[in-house]
Design an enzyme around this catalytic site. Sequence first.
Site, mmCIF file in Angstrom:
data_model
loop_
_atom_site.group_PDB
_atom_site.id
_atom_site.type_symbol
_atom_site.label_atom_id
_atom_site.label_comp_id
_atom_site.label_asym_id
_atom_site.label_seq_id
_atom_site.Cartn_x
_atom_site.Cartn_y
_atom_site.Cartn_z
ATOM 1 N N GLY A 271 -62.652 97.821 -45.465
ATOM 2 C CA GLY A 271 -62.025 98.122 -44.189
ATOM 3 C C GLY A 271 -61.108 99.332 -44.195
ATOM 4 O O GLY A 271 -61.370 100.351 -44.841
ATOM 5 N N ILE A 272 -60.008 99.202 -43.465
ATOM 6 C CA ILE A 272 -59.047 100.299 -43.331
ATOM 7 C C ILE A 272 -58.485 100.693 -44.694
ATOM 8 O O ILE A 272 -58.288 101.874 -44.980
ATOM 9 C CB ILE A 272 -57.902 99.896 -42.385
ATOM 10 C CG1 ILE A 272 -58.440 99.609 -40.991
ATOM 11 C CG2 ILE A 272 -56.834 100.983 -42.320
ATOM 12 C CD1 ILE A 272 -57.417 99.000 -40.049
ATOM 13 N N GLY A 273 -58.238 99.703 -45.533
ATOM 14 C CA GLY A 273 -57.666 99.982 -46.844
ATOM 15 C C GLY A 273 -58.549 100.886 -47.675
ATOM 16 O O GLY A 273 -58.071 101.828 -48.319
ATOM 17 N N TYR B 211 -50.599 84.486 -35.925
ATOM 18 C CA TYR B 211 -50.887 85.864 -36.339
ATOM 19 C C TYR B 211 -49.929 86.840 -35.664
ATOM 20 O O TYR B 211 -49.368 87.736 -36.314
ATOM 21 C CB TYR B 211 -52.333 86.204 -35.984
ATOM 22 C CG TYR B 211 -52.717 87.634 -36.275
ATOM 23 C CD1 TYR B 211 -52.993 88.053 -37.573
ATOM 24 C CD2 TYR B 211 -52.813 88.565 -35.246
ATOM 25 C CE1 TYR B 211 -53.345 89.364 -37.843
ATOM 26 C CE2 TYR B 211 -53.166 89.882 -35.500
ATOM 27 C CZ TYR B 211 -53.435 90.271 -36.801
ATOM 28 O OH TYR B 211 -53.784 91.569 -37.061
ATOM 29 N N GLY C 99 -55.213 95.359 -50.510
ATOM 30 C CA GLY C 99 -56.434 95.128 -49.752
ATOM 31 C C GLY C 99 -57.276 96.373 -49.622
ATOM 32 O O GLY C 99 -57.897 96.611 -48.580
#
Length: 308
Positions: free
Chosen positions: A45-47, A192, A41
């Site tokens: 984003g964070i990735g 989740y 991913g």
Amino acid sequence: MYLLSTVVASLAVFFLLKWMKKRRYCTDVKRLDGKTVLITGGSSGIGKETAVALAMRGARVVIACRDADRAEKAVREIKSRSRNLAVVCMELDLANLRSVRNFCKSFLQKEKRLDILINNAAMPAILDWTDDGFSMCLGVNHLGHFLLTNLLLGRLKECAPSRVVTLTCSSYKYQKLDFQDLNYNLLPFFTYCRSKLANVYFSHELGRLTQGKGVTSYAVHPGFVQSEWTCHYSFLFRAVMRVLMWMFSVSCEAGAQTVVYCAVSDEAAIHGGGYFVDCRAATLRPFARDAGVAKKLWEASERLVKLA
């Protein structure tokens, strides 16, 4: 006077929220020249921010994503920002175990090293099913990464000392696993939460199994981050979350700091198998530290992905 008090109180709340959003930054300047990093991913984003940070340290970075077009665009951005041309993308769909197996076969043929594996990709709280019949949260957040890590574990051991960093979430604390129904696809948020608890158990058991073998494992809670996870929801929900994220969330760059810390820091290596928040080891709820449950989940996961 009432109006003045309201204004002062509002300003106090505003600055308190801003203060709460401050995060520690990884200050370890270790270089990663000659090392290979795989990030699931990594196209957003964070990735993506993690990819930039590690590429800036000289690592060869492979981002694994479902959407080839988005991945190619991300690779160009990561190369530009990091000034490192050793960034590539490969196709991986964690919601399809055949895709995971094909990806690992291809990766092992193309890449001679794997020093850091970052299990970053995640599915938010939605009710859906993977191609293999698992709930989307369990299938992507836990089982896909479980299979990926196991299939690449041999290469990680060959390149020891190596690390596996798995992103989880502090919401793990709101649920416990039910081994009679690991899929649990009824209430989105609780589905989740269970998948994030599974990430914690996975990281702990991986750390136990690889102890003394040169592979260390870390579970990371990045915080409430301004990422693109809301794209799975309605316009109204996205509008509401935009306001909440402005008030409470941190940037993707800030959210990536603990991931980077666990990927490079010698200090983090002391706490292999541990749980990290804000660039430091944190304490899990007692039920999340249950080694027996972690082992039981590992064995159940082996059966589900047909490794056992």
